[in-house]
Design a protein around this motif. Structure first.
Motif, PDB file in Angstrom:
ATOM      1  N   TYR A 228       0.837  -1.196   0.000  1.00  0.00           N
ATOM      2  CA  TYR A 228       0.000   0.000   0.000  1.00  0.00           C
ATOM      3  C   TYR A 228       0.876   1.251   0.000  1.00  0.00           C
ATOM      4  CZ  TYR A 228      -3.924  -3.011   1.368  1.00  0.00           C
ATOM      5  OH  TYR A 228      -4.895  -3.990   1.408  1.00  0.00           O
ATOM      6  N   ASP A 229       0.427   2.268  -0.717  1.00  0.00           N
ATOM      7  CA  ASP A 229       1.010   3.602  -0.641  1.00  0.00           C
ATOM      8  C   ASP A 229      -0.118   4.558  -0.290  1.00  0.00           C
ATOM      9  OD1 ASP A 229       2.223   6.031  -0.856  1.00  0.00           O
ATOM     10  OD2 ASP A 229       2.696   5.888  -3.004  1.00  0.00           O
ATOM     11  N   ARG A 230      -0.115   5.040   0.965  1.00  0.00           N
ATOM     12  CA  ARG A 230      -1.211   5.924   1.394  1.00  0.00           C
ATOM     13  C   ARG A 230      -0.849   7.401   1.241  1.00  0.00           C
ATOM     14  NH1 ARG A 230      -1.789   6.506   7.866  1.00  0.00           N
ATOM     15  NH2 ARG A 230       0.388   6.275   8.495  1.00  0.00           N
ATOM     16  N   ASP A 231       0.248   7.701   0.537  1.00  0.00           N
ATOM     17  CA  ASP A 231       0.597   9.089   0.212  1.00  0.00           C
ATOM     18  C   ASP A 231       0.498  10.005   1.427  1.00  0.00           C
ATOM     19  OD1 ASP A 231       1.325   8.972  -2.496  1.00  0.00           O
ATOM     20  OD2 ASP A 231      -0.767   8.870  -3.113  1.00  0.00           O
ATOM     21  N   PHE A 232       1.466   9.901   2.305  1.00  0.00           N
ATOM     22  CA  PHE A 232       1.480  10.640   3.562  1.00  0.00           C
ATOM     23  C   PHE A 232       2.390  11.860   3.423  1.00  0.00           C
ATOM     24  CE2 PHE A 232       2.310  11.682   7.910  1.00  0.00           C
ATOM     25  CZ  PHE A 232       1.280  11.158   8.668  1.00  0.00           C
ATOM     26  N   TYR A 233       1.795  13.059   3.535  1.00  0.00           N
ATOM     27  CA  TYR A 233       2.536  14.306   3.320  1.00  0.00           C
ATOM     28  C   TYR A 233       2.625  15.132   4.605  1.00  0.00           C
ATOM     29  CZ  TYR A 233       1.905  13.273  -1.617  1.00  0.00           C
ATOM     30  OH  TYR A 233       1.924  12.657  -2.847  1.00  0.00           O
ATOM     31  N   LEU A 234       3.784  15.759   4.792  1.00  0.00           N
ATOM     32  CA  LEU A 234       4.014  16.675   5.903  1.00  0.00           C
ATOM     33  C   LEU A 234       3.760  18.101   5.428  1.00  0.00           C
ATOM     34  CD1 LEU A 234       7.396  15.134   7.163  1.00  0.00           C
ATOM     35  CD2 LEU A 234       5.055  14.462   7.779  1.00  0.00           C
ATOM     36  N   HIS A 235       3.316  18.958   6.365  1.00  0.00           N
ATOM     37  CA  HIS A 235       3.040  20.353   6.014  1.00  0.00           C
ATOM     38  C   HIS A 235       3.497  21.293   7.124  1.00  0.00           C
ATOM     39  CE1 HIS A 235       0.696  19.193   2.527  1.00  0.00           C
ATOM     40  NE2 HIS A 235      -0.066  18.427   3.269  1.00  0.00           N
ATOM     41  N   THR A 236       4.044  22.427   6.719  1.00  0.00           N
ATOM     42  CA  THR A 236       4.394  23.476   7.672  1.00  0.00           C
ATOM     43  C   THR A 236       3.238  24.466   7.792  1.00  0.00           C
ATOM     44  OG1 THR A 236       5.335  24.969   6.009  1.00  0.00           O
ATOM     45  CG2 THR A 236       6.821  23.304   6.967  1.00  0.00           C
ATOM     46  N   LEU A 237       3.264  25.241   8.856  1.00  0.00           N
ATOM     47  CA  LEU A 237       2.252  26.285   9.018  1.00  0.00           C
ATOM     48  C   LEU A 237       2.340  27.289   7.879  1.00  0.00           C
ATOM     49  CD1 LEU A 237       0.034  27.727  10.579  1.00  0.00           C
ATOM     50  CD2 LEU A 237       1.801  28.738  12.035  1.00  0.00           C
ATOM     51  N   GLU A 238       3.555  27.607   7.455  1.00  0.00           N
ATOM     52  CA  GLU A 238       3.707  28.568   6.370  1.00  0.00           C
ATOM     53  C   GLU A 238       3.097  28.042   5.069  1.00  0.00           C
ATOM     54  OE1 GLU A 238       4.668  31.719   6.733  1.00  0.00           O
ATOM     55  OE2 GLU A 238       4.662  31.130   8.849  1.00  0.00           O
ATOM     56  N   GLU A 239       3.197  26.751   4.831  1.00  0.00           N
ATOM     57  CA  GLU A 239       2.554  26.161   3.651  1.00  0.00           C
ATOM     58  C   GLU A 239       1.039  26.312   3.742  1.00  0.00           C
ATOM     59  OE1 GLU A 239       5.791  22.641   2.531  1.00  0.00           O
ATOM     60  OE2 GLU A 239       3.946  22.149   3.606  1.00  0.00           O
ATOM     61  N   LEU A 240       0.492  26.006   4.907  1.00  0.00           N
ATOM     62  CA  LEU A 240      -0.952  26.106   5.092  1.00  0.00           C
ATOM     63  C   LEU A 240      -1.420  27.548   4.922  1.00  0.00           C
ATOM     64  CD1 LEU A 240      -1.400  23.771   8.193  1.00  0.00           C
ATOM     65  CD2 LEU A 240      -1.847  23.205   5.806  1.00  0.00           C
ATOM     66  N   LYS A 241      -0.662  28.483   5.477  1.00  0.00           N
ATOM     67  CA  LYS A 241      -1.014  29.897   5.320  1.00  0.00           C
ATOM     68  C   LYS A 241      -0.969  30.311   3.850  1.00  0.00           C
ATOM     69  CE  LYS A 241       0.707  31.688   9.767  1.00  0.00           C
ATOM     70  NZ  LYS A 241       1.755  32.539  10.399  1.00  0.00           N
ATOM     71  N   GLY A 242       0.064  29.862   3.166  1.00  0.00           N
ATOM     72  CA  GLY A 242       0.238  30.245   1.770  1.00  0.00           C
ATOM     73  C   GLY A 242      -0.867  29.724   0.872  1.00  0.00           C
ATOM     74  N   TYR A 243      -1.190  28.461   1.016  1.00  0.00           N
ATOM     75  CA  TYR A 243      -2.177  27.849   0.123  1.00  0.00           C
ATOM     76  C   TYR A 243      -3.622  28.195   0.500  1.00  0.00           C
ATOM     77  CZ  TYR A 243       1.541  25.236  -2.104  1.00  0.00           C
ATOM     78  OH  TYR A 243       2.685  24.892  -2.804  1.00  0.00           O
ATOM     79  N   SER A 244      -3.825  28.745   1.703  1.00  0.00           N
ATOM     80  CA  SER A 244      -5.174  29.177   2.098  1.00  0.00           C
ATOM     81  C   SER A 244      -5.344  30.690   1.959  1.00  0.00           C
ATOM     82  CB  SER A 244      -5.454  28.770   3.543  1.00  0.00           C
ATOM     83  OG  SER A 244      -4.618  29.476   4.447  1.00  0.00           O
ATOM     84  N   SER A 245      -4.301  31.367   1.509  1.00  0.00           N
ATOM     85  CA  SER A 245      -4.313  32.830   1.435  1.00  0.00           C
ATOM     86  C   SER A 245      -5.481  33.340   0.596  1.00  0.00           C
ATOM     87  CB  SER A 245      -2.998  33.326   0.828  1.00  0.00           C
ATOM     88  OG  SER A 245      -2.988  34.728   0.731  1.00  0.00           O
ATOM     89  N   GLY A 246      -6.151  34.365   1.120  1.00  0.00           N
ATOM     90  CA  GLY A 246      -7.301  34.932   0.439  1.00  0.00           C
ATOM     91  C   GLY A 246      -8.605  34.283   0.838  1.00  0.00           C
ATOM     92  N   LYS A 247      -8.524  33.118   1.457  1.00  0.00           N
ATOM     93  CA  LYS A 247      -9.718  32.408   1.913  1.00  0.00           C
ATOM     94  C   LYS A 247      -9.762  32.277   3.427  1.00  0.00           C
ATOM     95  CE  LYS A 247     -10.624  29.713  -2.264  1.00  0.00           C
ATOM     96  NZ  LYS A 247      -9.666  30.433  -3.112  1.00  0.00           N
ATOM     97  N   PHE A 248      -8.581  32.051   4.033  1.00  0.00           N
ATOM     98  CA  PHE A 248      -8.528  31.857   5.477  1.00  0.00           C
ATOM     99  C   PHE A 248      -7.389  32.662   6.091  1.00  0.00           C
ATOM    100  CE2 PHE A 248     -10.708  28.095   3.938  1.00  0.00           C
ATOM    101  CZ  PHE A 248     -11.722  27.930   4.865  1.00  0.00           C
ATOM    102  N   ASP A 249      -7.622  33.112   7.312  1.00  0.00           N
ATOM    103  CA  ASP A 249      -6.592  33.760   8.116  1.00  0.00           C
ATOM    104  C   ASP A 249      -6.214  32.841   9.270  1.00  0.00           C
ATOM    105  OD1 ASP A 249      -6.554  36.199   6.664  1.00  0.00           O
ATOM    106  OD2 ASP A 249      -8.360  36.860   7.726  1.00  0.00           O
ATOM    107  N   PHE A 250      -4.927  32.774   9.563  1.00  0.00           N
ATOM    108  CA  PHE A 250      -4.467  31.980  10.702  1.00  0.00           C
ATOM    109  C   PHE A 250      -4.863  32.669  11.996  1.00  0.00           C
ATOM    110  CE2 PHE A 250      -0.987  31.208  13.827  1.00  0.00           C
ATOM    111  CZ  PHE A 250      -1.266  29.880  14.078  1.00  0.00           C
ATOM    112  N   VAL A 251      -5.392  31.881  12.933  1.00  0.00           N
ATOM    113  CA  VAL A 251      -5.832  32.423  14.211  1.00  0.00           C
ATOM    114  C   VAL A 251      -4.894  32.034  15.344  1.00  0.00           C
ATOM    115  CG1 VAL A 251      -7.685  32.400  15.948  1.00  0.00           C
ATOM    116  CG2 VAL A 251      -8.251  32.440  13.508  1.00  0.00           C
ATOM    117  N   LYS A 252      -4.644  30.722  15.482  1.00  0.00           N
ATOM    118  CA  LYS A 252      -3.946  30.275  16.680  1.00  0.00           C
ATOM    119  C   LYS A 252      -3.418  28.864  16.528  1.00  0.00           C
ATOM    120  CE  LYS A 252      -4.869  29.787  21.688  1.00  0.00           C
ATOM    121  NZ  LYS A 252      -5.926  29.883  22.733  1.00  0.00           N
ATOM    122  N   GLU A 253      -2.287  28.604  17.162  1.00  0.00           N
ATOM    123  CA  GLU A 253      -1.803  27.230  17.331  1.00  0.00           C
ATOM    124  C   GLU A 253      -2.221  26.758  18.713  1.00  0.00           C
ATOM    125  OE1 GLU A 253       2.323  24.571  17.464  1.00  0.00           O
ATOM    126  OE2 GLU A 253       2.418  26.718  17.062  1.00  0.00           O
TER     127      GLU A 253
END
Length: 204
Positions: free
Chosen positions: A158-183
């Protein structure tokens, strides 16, 4: 080689056995609920076998669970009443489910590569009420994690395609739709990262 959906259909009962009795996420969910209306309508995206859907319902939420694993949704339906569960891919259009006050994606993004993150955020944005909130749980890092991706079960690979993400990646790809609030950080040590985002008030 079998894919992510195959992996979760194969292991659905094991995840259910592990997580229905594990309440470690309750402090995080309660903190997320502080941002939401009383008795919020919640979308549990990539809900698996419905264990966190169950806990959110117990906390007073009206919950809809979504997952692409048919076996996981079968277990979720068997073990819960009063919760709607649907078989669907998080990258498809699920706006037919209506609008939600909040959305949780607990480990769902670990199966989404960076090039598809914008689409995932777009689909979530489409179903959140104005000023709705999003709770995301990811593993810190970048790129595909080979060790967590590959498994052999009963002689099948099986390959379940497991990806890691940084907060900066999440902020970048959600830009214009979501604002970061809190960790969210609690005393219990965890290999996971817990983030709250808010739908942009200027988002049209």
């Amino acid at each position: 080689m079998k894919n992510t959906k195959d992996f979760y259909n194969k292991t659905a009962s094991e995840w259910a056995d592990k997580w229905y009795d594990d309440e470690s996420l309750i402090p995080y969910i309660k903190e997320f609920f502080n941002y939401l209306p009383k008795k919020p309508r919640i979308l549990d995206l990539c809900c698996g076998a419905g264990y966190e859907s169950m806990r959110m319902k117990k906390l007073g939420a009206d919950v809809v669970g979504l997952d692409f694993s048919e076996e996981s949704i079968k277990i979720a339906n068997e073990r819960n009443s009063g919760i709607s569960f649907v078989v669907e891919d998080m990258l498809n259009d699920y706006s037919y489910l209506g609008k939600f006050d909040g959305c949780v994606v607990i480990a769902g993004f670990v199966h989404i590569p960076n090039e598809k993150l914008s689409k995932a955020f777009e689909k979530i944005d489409n179903v959140l009420n104005d000023n709705g909130f999003l709770f995301i749980v990811v593993k810190e890092g970048t790129g595909k994690n080979e060790k967590s991706s590959y498994a052999t079960i009963d002689g099948e690979d099986y390959d379940r395609d497991f990806y890691l993400h940084t907060l900066e990646e999440l902020k970048g790809y959600s830009s214009g739709k979501f604002d970061f609030v809190k960790e969210l950080v609690f005393e219990n040590a965890s290999q996971w990262e817990y983030y709250i985002f808010k739908k942009c008030s200027t988002n049209k």
